[in-house]
Design a protein around this motif. Structure first.
Motif, mmCIF file in Angstrom:
data_model
loop_
_atom_site.group_PDB
_atom_site.id
_atom_site.type_symbol
_atom_site.label_atom_id
_atom_site.label_comp_id
_atom_site.label_asym_id
_atom_site.label_seq_id
_atom_site.Cartn_x
_atom_site.Cartn_y
_atom_site.Cartn_z
ATOM 1 N N SER A 10 0.838 -1.188 0.000
ATOM 2 C CA SER A 10 0.000 0.000 0.000
ATOM 3 C C SER A 10 0.875 1.240 0.000
ATOM 4 O O SER A 10 2.072 1.165 0.250
ATOM 5 N N CYS A 11 0.204 2.378 -0.274
ATOM 6 C CA CYS A 11 0.913 3.660 -0.168
ATOM 7 C C CYS A 11 0.970 4.073 1.302
ATOM 8 O O CYS A 11 0.394 3.417 2.171
ATOM 9 N N LEU A 12 1.631 5.169 1.550
ATOM 10 C CA LEU A 12 1.829 5.637 2.927
ATOM 11 C C LEU A 12 0.521 5.943 3.643
ATOM 12 O O LEU A 12 0.336 5.590 4.805
ATOM 13 N N CYS A 13 -0.430 6.580 2.966
ATOM 14 C CA CYS A 13 -1.676 6.979 3.633
ATOM 15 C C CYS A 13 -2.727 5.881 3.612
ATOM 16 O O CYS A 13 -3.739 5.986 4.302
ATOM 17 N N GLY A 14 -2.515 4.856 2.789
ATOM 18 C CA GLY A 14 -3.460 3.747 2.740
ATOM 19 C C GLY A 14 -4.588 3.915 1.731
ATOM 20 O O GLY A 14 -5.428 3.026 1.591
ATOM 21 N N ALA A 15 -4.625 5.041 1.017
ATOM 22 C CA ALA A 15 -5.688 5.251 0.026
ATOM 23 C C ALA A 15 -5.581 4.260 -1.134
ATOM 24 O O ALA A 15 -6.582 3.888 -1.730
ATOM 25 N N VAL A 16 -4.364 3.844 -1.444
ATOM 26 C CA VAL A 16 -4.149 2.908 -2.548
ATOM 27 C C VAL A 16 -3.542 1.626 -1.996
ATOM 28 O O VAL A 16 -2.551 1.666 -1.259
ATOM 29 N N PHE A 73 1.548 7.539 -8.913
ATOM 30 C CA PHE A 73 1.772 7.998 -7.537
ATOM 31 C C PHE A 73 0.428 8.210 -6.857
ATOM 32 O O PHE A 73 -0.597 8.388 -7.517
ATOM 33 N N CYS A 74 0.430 8.180 -5.538
ATOM 34 C CA CYS A 74 -0.790 8.472 -4.786
ATOM 35 C C CYS A 74 -0.966 9.974 -4.714
ATOM 36 O O CYS A 74 -0.071 10.694 -4.288
ATOM 37 N N GLN A 75 -2.137 10.449 -5.132
ATOM 38 C CA GLN A 75 -2.388 11.892 -5.152
ATOM 39 C C GLN A 75 -2.632 12.462 -3.762
ATOM 40 O O GLN A 75 -2.627 13.669 -3.569
ATOM 41 N N LYS A 76 -2.851 11.570 -2.777
ATOM 42 C CA LYS A 76 -3.094 12.065 -1.421
ATOM 43 C C LYS A 76 -1.812 12.182 -0.616
ATOM 44 O O LYS A 76 -1.628 13.122 0.128
ATOM 45 N N CYS A 77 -0.917 11.187 -0.733
ATOM 46 C CA CYS A 77 0.285 11.215 0.109
ATOM 47 C C CYS A 77 1.581 11.293 -0.689
ATOM 48 O O CYS A 77 2.651 11.448 -0.107
ATOM 49 N N GLY A 78 1.504 11.185 -2.013
ATOM 50 C CA GLY A 78 2.702 11.338 -2.824
ATOM 51 C C GLY A 78 3.547 10.089 -2.992
ATOM 52 O O GLY A 78 4.562 10.124 -3.686
HETATM 53 ZN ZN LIG Z 1 -1.483 7.511 -0.280
#
Ligand SMILES: [Zn+2]
Ligand SMILES: [Zn+2]
Length: 144
Positions: A10-16, A73-78
């Motif tokens: 997952s990405c850092l913020c968990g959105a993806v 890339f994740c648009q929320k956490c980069g």
């Molecule tokens: Zn993220």
């Protein structure tokens, strides 16, 4: 590259979140100027083939970094999510996205000729220049 795993990440913020069903356990570093500009340092990646699925796709941004490749890339956490070759949909995923690091082997480095002097990895690896790499993938030419 014979060993394959089912990998979750997952990405850092968990959105993806990511599921890769044919991830190689061989990790490579890319030292090219674009990867270092993108991530601030060498890009440590695992080849994941075309069998990658995402949850939270709405949060994924895609940058067309060249005619033949794009970077997600994740648009929320980069968090960087992938480097993808367009012609065959091959994903190269930042290995740090994945939760399980067991069995990973860092065994190759590419664009070694673009690696700056101020760092080098101690691992024993197979090292290819940009020219070596393009010779292996004949249809893809010039820059990364
Ligand atoms: Zn993220
Ligand atoms: Zn690169």
């Amino acid at each position: 590259m014979t060993n394959v795993n089912v990998a979750k990440g997952s990405c850092l913020c968990g959105a993806v979140s990511i599921s890769a069903t044919s991830m190689s356990n061989f990790v490579g570093a890319c030292h090219c100027n674009m990867c270092r500009k993108w991530g601030g340092g060498a890009f440590l990646a695992a080849e994941c083939g075309a069998d990658v699925s995402f949850e939270g796709e709405d949060s994924i941004g895609v940058y067309q970094s060249s005619e033949w490749a794009e970077r997600g890339f994740c648009q929320k956490c980069g968090t960087h999510l992938f480097y993808k070759l367009k012609q065959n949909n091959q994903y190269y995923m930042p290995v740090g996205l994945f939760d399980n690091h067991e069995g990973l082997i860092f065994d190759h480095q590419v664009f070694i000729d673009e690696k700056p002097e101020y760092y080098s990895f101690a691992n024993e690896t197979k090292n290819l220049t940009g020219a070596d790499l393009f010779a292996q993938f004949a249809p893809i030419s010039e820059d990364s």
